[in-house]
Design an enzyme around this catalytic site. Structure first.
Site, PDB file in Angstrom:
ATOM      1  N   SER A 156      43.591  34.009   6.109  1.00  0.00           N
ATOM      2  CA  SER A 156      44.672  33.125   6.233  1.00  0.00           C
ATOM      3  C   SER A 156      45.874  33.728   5.679  1.00  0.00           C
ATOM      4  O   SER A 156      47.254  33.553   6.023  1.00  0.00           O
ATOM      5  CB  SER A 156      44.334  31.942   5.598  1.00  0.00           C
ATOM      6  N   LYS A 159      52.733  34.300  -0.559  1.00  0.00           N
ATOM      7  CA  LYS A 159      52.272  33.573   0.392  1.00  0.00           C
ATOM      8  C   LYS A 159      52.747  32.120   0.258  1.00  0.00           C
ATOM      9  O   LYS A 159      53.144  31.517  -0.790  1.00  0.00           O
ATOM     10  CB  LYS A 159      50.592  33.492   0.200  1.00  0.00           C
ATOM     11  N   SER A 205      39.913  35.333   2.870  1.00  0.00           N
ATOM     12  CA  SER A 205      41.586  35.275   3.303  1.00  0.00           C
ATOM     13  C   SER A 205      42.707  36.201   2.592  1.00  0.00           C
ATOM     14  O   SER A 205      43.655  36.274   3.122  1.00  0.00           O
ATOM     15  CB  SER A 205      42.211  33.825   3.041  1.00  0.00           C
TER      16      SER A 205
END
Lengths: 485, 483, 95
Positions: A155, A76, A179
């Site tokens: 997210s 990420k 997330s």
């Protein structure tokens, strides 16, 4: 090859059936082609990946391989990677190339894994749809066959979408209020948010320090266990990291579930949860009963206060954490600032997106003179009540199960006009971060062709038990094997 | 109208740790800009603080030295404001639970009395970097080497009533932290910085007046001047019927003027909240005991010992004991030189004067305590006169020679103390000055006689080529003249 | 709880984020909605509850006072917007 799990790829590499360079080339080729539609990556680091793959093949040849040596994966874009742009999905850091590694990044490097690039995310991890990224929204691979552009959740939507679309077998992620679990649920993959303090936060760009936790997204529970084996552990560079032994999370995957006590929090089976969603979750729980688990209803009486407490604490911490983005030392600086104040206010107005600015302003307000007690202090007290709910529940049962989200993946743009509607996406996940306990989302069926996630919540440091429960479920179901067309 | 002056101090003390409070960067002074600012100090994204144990040890030692309670569970807060020398956009500090609780320090006043100044608390925090406002094409340059240097901020109660008391307290605190070895005490490098809170109230009134804060004074002299300046400013306003505005002021020592930095209305809303990147720091009894056992002798105890051990008077003992480096130097001189009173006189006199004149600290002294001790020995045993001693001191200081006896020989400064030799010289001189001898013997006033003795000294010193011991000449003269 | 235009202007100054006049109304609405959500907190009875800053009841570890860092100015300043002679450059403070 792209359908194989981390465990399988590791075995293929070990047996010499394929080299890491070949594997990496195959994944890179697929990634560059397929991701045009998904936008699940912010950057693809082809050159570096091939160099790392070469090095991994040499390591293997020299007999110095770990299970990860030569296995492709992605980070990420919130984890700092030495020499590779780390943007956090923001214009503020669009040009930011850190000269240092996050501890998580360094751990994967040490294990010999081959990072293919950095995945897309909501800006500064603030969002539940990966639509607030400066680099454009990520599209959920589910729904594309019907021509629908649905959100992958957020997210960590880039990581979840990439894993679901078989662009990488695994990707790191972070979870501050859901997330990891919410995008895992919406993309039909398996995700784990560990106990707060289990995975180092060093080099993981902070959103809300007391809630943020790095974790894992892969298709199977077994692959999540392999990832956590690399990520978990004490880090002297993170004061909130816990010095506690790290078990081999793969060692207990095959423990039988007989006698496992499952609690169903009644507060998580009400409200806007659709009947179809509920049916999928209850059917998954019936599978657990077949595996020998017992089920009872429990209560988390302060569950309805979790979103309110979260939307004070997280923005308050964020408002201070994001003050360092001021245009002085790195990242974006506005054009031709006329004085210092102008540099600050324009850099931050132009460098941050709308949601990030909203949260900074809310957090600043909640901490400001005259409001601190009513907001911040009150939220911290409520946080303790919420934690106590979990402690009480775990005195009666081993794990809690619930839906991960109230509804499946929604259409892009549907919830962007009202921030509060978006916040309610995390209604079942947010309390877990406030308490700091670990939780997973496991694929548990489909509604209208869209994946449904089962959330499994455990007591502090019970990651091994969660992975065991998820793995056993995945031995008798194939939801996690389903591939979007 | 008569006014009472009320003064409270806030003192920033830079701790003499090797590394910063939250990172492993060096704190050494004087490095090239930004070469001692690592990812944490620069507030790079994702970086996190890990506190330095030594900073806590030093803070606890300070707390014990000022008779304070040690907070067993202290907490760090974030103080939020934007400034280019503050990379994170907040200062990590302590507000609700500082490491050092209430304590006190006793100060000696000029009238011989002792006064107790209460300490409200002392907390640990990080220093900011430096802004350099020289011209970089209209820009400001930022050096973050200092960012993250550990500080304790000591906050007193408003217990001081004039500049002398405030300066006495500041000097006492300087003596304590340097004796503890927790601060190098070098004010010119900003190792100690003073903020002064001042208010005036009508003489005898109970309620305090509105106060101002004058910030960042980095010498005792500027502090004294700034207080005098601010008291006068406030007095002028009040006596004209005006009111004092609560504000922060900056004092310019070179021009003896001050200006307002910001008023209370403009004061920042710092939005303090507990730092979520740090956990509560628990200090246990073992840690405190270890700190207590490592406490060196402090100025008060040292002063008492100097009076007892060396027979110094209150004033000399207090002065020598207050500065740990001077005290150590004095003891080296006294040990070698044996005569403590003479050692004290030379350390406070010639030696200190020379340091001041050259703006040197004790550490920079070109001569050692042992050398000055050797000099004291030669003064005490009458080998050299005090005039000769000054010549020896000069030669030591300039590095002309490092051995006292060698200097005495080389410069021919040795006094003649052989009484036989001296008596012969006296006989010769008296024989050559019969008129003066007769005058002396006719004089009945002993005071005048004493004065007349000086008339023989010149020729005697000349006869001895300056090396006759004047004290002995004097004794022999009196004897021979039948006084 | 509503948030006024004045409040928004105040927090924008504190947060050093320029908010243009035409953005204030939208912020008033959005922040107002968020604060409405947050106001549920006031209903909770927390009289005897201690605030919770951290999920785990752990205490701070302290680091030995040893220099572990080396000079990396060149690497850090390579990604800076403006530097000169080893200093970071920022616009002047106008007081």
């Amino acid at each position: 090859m792209h359908n194989k799990s981390v465990a399988e790829l590791s075995r293929e590499l070990e047996s010499g059936k394929i080299s890491s360079v070949e594997l990496t080339r195959e994944f890179l080729g697929r990634l560059k082609k397929e991701d045009e539609q998904l936008n699940s990556f912010i950057s693809i680091t082809e050159e570096q990946a091939l160099a790392d793959a070469h090095a991994a093949d040499e390591q293997r040849a020299a007999g110095r391989a770990t299970p990860w040596t030569g296995v492709p994966f992605a980070h990420k874009d919130i984890f700092c990677t030495n020499g590779v742009a780390t943007t956090c999905g923001s214009k503020m850091l669009a040009n930011f190339v850190p000269p240092y590694d996050a501890t998580v990044t360094a751990n994967f490097r040490k294990a010999g894994a081959v990072c293919l690039g950095k995945t897309n995310m909501d800006e500064f991890a603030m969002g539940s749809s990966t639509e607030s990224s400066y680099f454009g929204a990520t599209t959920n691979p589910w729904g594309l066959s019907k021509g629908e552009k649905r959100v992958p959740g957020g997210s960590s939507g880039g990581s979840a979408a990439a894993v679901a679309a078989r662009l990488v077998p695994a990707a790191t992620a972070t979870d501050t209020g859901g997330s990891i679990r919410q995008p895992a649920a919406l993309c039909g993959v398996t995700g784990l948010k560990p106990t707060y303090g289990r995975v180092s936060r060093y080099g993981m760009i902070a959103f809300a320090s007391s809630l943020d936790q790095g974790g894992t997204i892969a298709r199977s529970a077994e692959d999540n266990a392999l990832m956590l084996n690399v990520m978990a552990g004490f880090d002297p560079k993170d004061s909130t990291s816990i010095d506690r032994e790290v078990p081999d999370y793969t060692a207990t995957l095959n423990e039988p579930l007989k006698g496992l006590r499952i609690g169903l929090p009644k507060e998580y089976f009400t409200g806007n949860l659709s009947a179809a969603m509920e049916e999928q979750v209850r059917s998954a729980i019936r599978e657990y009963e077949k595996l020998g688990a017992t089920v009872k209803e429990v209560s988390l009486p302060h569950a309805d206060l979790a979103i309110a407490a979260y939307y004070v604490i997280a923005p308050a911490e964020a408002s201070a954490n994001l003050s360092r983005f001021d245009g002085a030392r790195y990242g974006y600086r506005c054009e031709d600032p006329k004085d210092l104040l102008d540099m600050y206010t324009r850099t931050r107005a132009e460098g941050f997106g709308a949601e990030v600015k909203r949260r900074i302003l809310v957090g600043t307000y909640a901490l400001s003179a005259g409001y601190f007690d009513a907001y911040y202090l009150k939220a911290q007290k409520v946080r303790r009540l919420i934690q106590q709910d979990f402690i009480n529940a775990f005195s009666e049962v081993d794990v809690l199960m619930s839906p991960t989200t109230p509804s499946p993946a929604f259409i892009q743009g549907e919830k962007t006009s009202d921030p509060v509607t978006m916040y309610l996406e995390d209604v079942f996940t947010i309390a877990i971060n406030l308490a700091g306990v670990p939780a997973m989302s496991v694929p548990a069926g489909f509604v209208d062709g869209l994946p449904v996630g089962l959330q499994i919540i455990g007591d502090y440091f019970s990651e091994a038990r969660l992975l065991n429960a998820a793995h056993q479920f995945q031995q008798v179901t194939d939801w996690h094997q389903r591939e979007p067309q | 109208m008569q006014w009472d002056i009320v003064i409270g101090l806030e003192i920033h003390v830079q701790l003499a740790t090797q590394t910063k409070i939250f990172s492993g960067s060096s704190t050494a002074y004087g490095a090239e800009p930004n070469t001692q600012a690592n990812a944490v100090d620069l507030a790079m994204p994702g970086t996190l603080p890990v506190p330095n144990e030594q900073a806590f040890r030093y803070a606890v030692m300070f707390g014990l030295a000022v008779n304070a309670e040690i907070e067993r569970r202290s907490v760090f807060e974030r103080k939020n404001y934007f400034y280019p020398d503050l990379p994170k956009g907040y200062q990590t500090t302590q507000l609700e639970r500082p490491i050092v609780g209430p304590g006190y320090v006793d100060i000696d006043l000029a009238n011989g009395e002792t006064k107790r100044v209460r300490i409200h608390h002392a907390h640990l925090e990080e220093d900011a970097g430096k802004s350099l406002h020289e011209d970089f094409h209209g820009m400001t340059g930022i050096d973050l080497n200092r960012a993250g240097t550990p500080l304790i901020e000591v906050v007193t109660e408003p217990d001081m009533n004039n500049a002398d008391e405030a300066v006495a307290f500041a000097k006492k605190l300087h003596g304590i932290v340097t004796s503890l070895g927790i601060c190098d005490g070098d004010m010119s490098q900003g190792s100690m910085r003073f903020d002064v809170n001042i208010s005036l109230k009508p003489k005898g009134a109970d309620t305090l007046g509105t106060r101002t804060e004058t910030k960042n004074l980095n010498s005792f002299r500027f502090m004294e001047q700034a207080i005098a300046h601010e008291v006068e400013r406030q007095m002028d306003i009040l006596e004209d019927g005006g009111t004092i505005v609560q504000e922060t002021r900056l004092y310019n020592g070179d021009r003896d003027e001050s200006r307002s930095m910001r008023t209370k209305e403009e004061a920042n809303d710092y939005r303090y909240f507990p730092c979520p990147d740090l956990l509560p720091v628990e200090i246990d009894e073992a840690f405190i005991d270890e700190a207590r056992n490592s406490l060196p002798e402090l100025p008060d105890a040292r002063k008492a010992r100097f009076m007892e051990q060396y027979g110094l008077n209150d004033y000399d003992a207090s002065l020598l004991a207050s500065d740990s480096k001077l005290a150590v130097f004095f003891e080296a001189v006294a040990e070698r030189g044996k005569d403590a009173k003479l050692a004290s006189n030379w350390v406070q006199g010639e030696f200190s004067a020379r340091l001041n004149a050259e703006e040197k600290s004790v550490a920079d002294s070109p001569i050692s305590g042992a050398q000055l001790g050797d000099l004291v020995v030669r003064i005490a045993d009458n080998t050299i006169s005090s005039a000769g001693a000054k010549k020896v001191f000069e030669a030591l200081w300039t590095g002309e020679n490092d051995n006292v006896d060698a200097i005495i020989d080389a410069k021919g400064l040795k006094q003649v103390s052989d009484t036989g030799e001296l008596e012969k010289m006296v006989d010769d001189v008296l024989a050559s000055m019969p008129d003066q001898v007769a005058q002396y013997q006719q004089e009945s006033d002993p005071k005048k006689q004493k004065k007349m003795l000086g008339g023989f000294m010149g020729p005697l010193m000349k006869a001895s080529k300056g090396q006759g011991n004047p004290k002995l000449f004097n004794e022999i003269l009196v004897k021979k003249l039948g006084g | 709880m509503t948030i006024s235009r004045k409040d928004i202007e105040k927090v924008a100054v504190l947060a050093r984020i320029r908010v243009d006049e035409e953005q204030v109304s939208a912020l008033e609405k959005d922040l107002g909605n968020i604060l409405d959500l947050v106001d549920q907190l006031s209903a909770a009875d927390t009289d005897s509850v201690a605030p919770m800053a951290h999920p785990l009841d752990a205490v701070q570890r302290l680091r030995p006072d040893e220099v572990t860092e080396t000079d990396q100015r060149e690497a850090f300043q390579a990604i800076a917007p403006a530097t000169e002679n080893g200093l970071y450059l920022v616009p002047r403070v106008i007081e």
